[in-house]
Design an enzyme around this catalytic site. Structure first.
Site, PDB file in Angstrom:
ATOM      1  N   GLY A  20      12.423  81.403  17.102  1.00 57.45           N
ATOM      2  CA  GLY A  20      12.198  81.710  18.511  1.00 57.45           C
ATOM      3  C   GLY A  20      10.748  81.981  18.888  1.00 57.45           C
ATOM      4  N   SER A  21       9.800  81.396  18.143  1.00 56.10           N
ATOM      5  CA  SER A  21       8.402  81.645  18.526  1.00 56.10           C
ATOM      6  C   SER A  21       8.074  80.950  19.854  1.00 56.10           C
ATOM      7  CB  SER A  21       7.430  81.220  17.416  1.00 56.10           C
ATOM      8  OG  SER A  21       7.426  79.833  17.258  1.00 56.10           O
ATOM      9  N   MET A  95      19.088  73.398  17.592  1.00 58.47           N
ATOM     10  CA  MET A  95      19.431  72.352  16.627  1.00 58.47           C
ATOM     11  C   MET A  95      20.750  71.626  16.912  1.00 58.47           C
ATOM     12  SD  MET A  95      16.800  72.439  14.816  1.00 58.47           S
ATOM     13  CE  MET A  95      17.152  71.485  13.344  1.00 58.47           C
ATOM     14  N   LEU A  98      23.330  68.325  22.855  1.00 56.59           N
ATOM     15  CA  LEU A  98      24.177  68.565  24.030  1.00 56.59           C
ATOM     16  C   LEU A  98      24.872  67.270  24.452  1.00 56.59           C
ATOM     17  CD1 LEU A  98      21.571  70.747  25.960  1.00 56.59           C
ATOM     18  CD2 LEU A  98      23.699  71.582  24.919  1.00 56.59           C
ATOM     19  N   ASN A 112      12.793  69.942  26.595  1.00 60.74           N
ATOM     20  CA  ASN A 112      12.797  70.175  25.149  1.00 60.74           C
ATOM     21  C   ASN A 112      11.375  70.071  24.627  1.00 60.74           C
ATOM     22  OD1 ASN A 112      13.836  70.510  22.483  1.00 60.74           O
ATOM     23  ND2 ASN A 112      13.731  68.287  22.172  1.00 60.74           N
ATOM     24  N   HIS A 114       9.322  69.054  21.083  1.00 57.50           N
ATOM     25  CA  HIS A 114       9.557  68.362  19.813  1.00 57.50           C
ATOM     26  C   HIS A 114       8.243  68.277  19.041  1.00 57.50           C
ATOM     27  CE1 HIS A 114      11.635  65.704  17.070  1.00 57.50           C
ATOM     28  NE2 HIS A 114      10.564  64.939  17.067  1.00 57.50           N
ATOM     29  N   GLU A 179       2.264  74.115  20.231  1.00 53.04           N
ATOM     30  CA  GLU A 179       3.519  74.115  21.013  1.00 53.04           C
ATOM     31  C   GLU A 179       3.559  75.306  21.971  1.00 53.04           C
ATOM     32  OE1 GLU A 179       7.220  73.577  18.841  1.00 53.04           O
ATOM     33  OE2 GLU A 179       6.163  72.559  17.232  1.00 53.04           O
TER      34      GLU A 179
HETATM   35  C1  GRF Z   1       9.474  73.978  16.770  1.00 51.73           C
HETATM   36  O1  GRF Z   1       8.586  73.275  15.935  1.00 51.73           O
HETATM   37  C2  GRF Z   1      10.117  73.041  17.741  1.00 51.73           C
HETATM   38  O2  GRF Z   1       9.286  72.031  18.201  1.00 51.73           O
HETATM   39  C3  GRF Z   1      11.222  72.446  16.913  1.00 51.73           C
HETATM   40  O3  GRF Z   1      11.713  73.539  16.150  1.00 51.73           O
HETATM   41  C4  GRF Z   1      10.670  74.503  15.979  1.00 51.73           C
HETATM   42  C5  GRF Z   1      11.193  75.793  16.521  1.00 51.73           C
HETATM   43  O4  GRF Z   1      10.339  76.869  16.268  1.00 51.73           O
HETATM   44  N1  GRF Z   1      12.185  71.763  17.731  1.00 51.73           N
HETATM   45  P1  GRF Z   1      10.586  78.263  16.981  1.00 51.73           P
HETATM   46  O5  GRF Z   1      12.043  78.670  16.740  1.00 51.73           O
HETATM   47  O6  GRF Z   1      10.272  78.127  18.430  1.00 51.73           O
HETATM   48  O7  GRF Z   1       9.657  79.225  16.289  1.00 51.73           O
END
Ligand code: GRF
Length: 193
Positions: A20-21, A95, A98, A112, A114, A179
């Site tokens: 959940g970062s 993960m 949907l 989303n 990615h 991200e």
């Molecule tokens: C991130 O790299 C995101 O792009 C991918 O999964 C990871 C999730 O990281 N889909 P976090 O749970 O937000 O820390």
């Protein structure tokens, strides 16, 4: 599609499965004056997701539903979202895939993030695949969600350079830091801010 806002922030749910970062960075962003969204619900398919702690920490409602029966879980979410007036959904390390029907109900309002430069490396294990192919660059993408995996319209991307000695984990760390900045920027962009 560009979303519009009135005086109130757009009520948003974030769907997670793990650390959940990205959720944390979205919550922090949502609390800034310039943010067009508020985070009002956290959903996880995984009861052990570390990111669920942010619900308590920031006083945000949460729900765990395991998606073993996708239809059941999605119906549950639709009803929660309706009663909580949720208007937008951000997937952040979620993960599960949907269903078409669910996506239709929130058409143009599901985002989303990615960890690759889409359309390259859809799906899992993106960093290892980029390294195996000796890519010079990788990065991350925020896109609208449609019924095909990691294929909706791209909103924003950030490129990072892959160094000679790069490993899967050093690359993952470098991209994750980007991200956290890209998701808020993409949200500002779809609201024309
Ligand atoms: C991130 O790299 C995101 O792009 C991918 O999964 C990871 C999730 O990281 N889909 P976090 O749970 O937000 O820390």
């Amino acid at each position: 599609m560009v979303l519009s806002i009135g005086n109130n922030k757009v009520r948003t749910a974030v769907l997670i499965s793990g650390t959940g970062s990205n959720l944390k960075s979205l919550i922090k962003f949502s609390k800034t004056k310039k943010s067009p969204i508020s985070i009002d619900f956290i959903i996880s398919n995984n009861p052990k997701a570390k990111g669920l702690d942010y619900a308590r920490k920031f006083g945000i409602k949460k729900k765990v539903t395991n998606f073993k029966n996708k239809n059941f879980s999605e119906q549950k979410l639709l009803s929660i979202f309706k009663s909580n007036n949720i208007q937008m959904i951000c997937l952040a390390g979620f993960m599960k895939i949907l269903s078409k029907n669910f996506i239709k109900r929130f058409k143009g309002r599901i985002l989303n993030i990615h960890p690759s430069l889409l359309p390259k490396y859809k799906g899992l294990n993106t960093h290892q695949r980029a390294l195996n192919n000796k890519e010079k660059y990788s990065g991350c993408t925020v896109h609208f969600v449609n019924s095909k995996l990691d294929s909706g319209k791209i909103i924003l991307q950030k490129r990072v350079k892959i160094k000679n000695k790069e490993t899967k984990s050093s690359l993952a760390k470098k991209i994750l830091a980007q991200e956290h900045k890209l998701y808020p920027k993409a949200i500002l962009k779809i609201f024309n801010l």
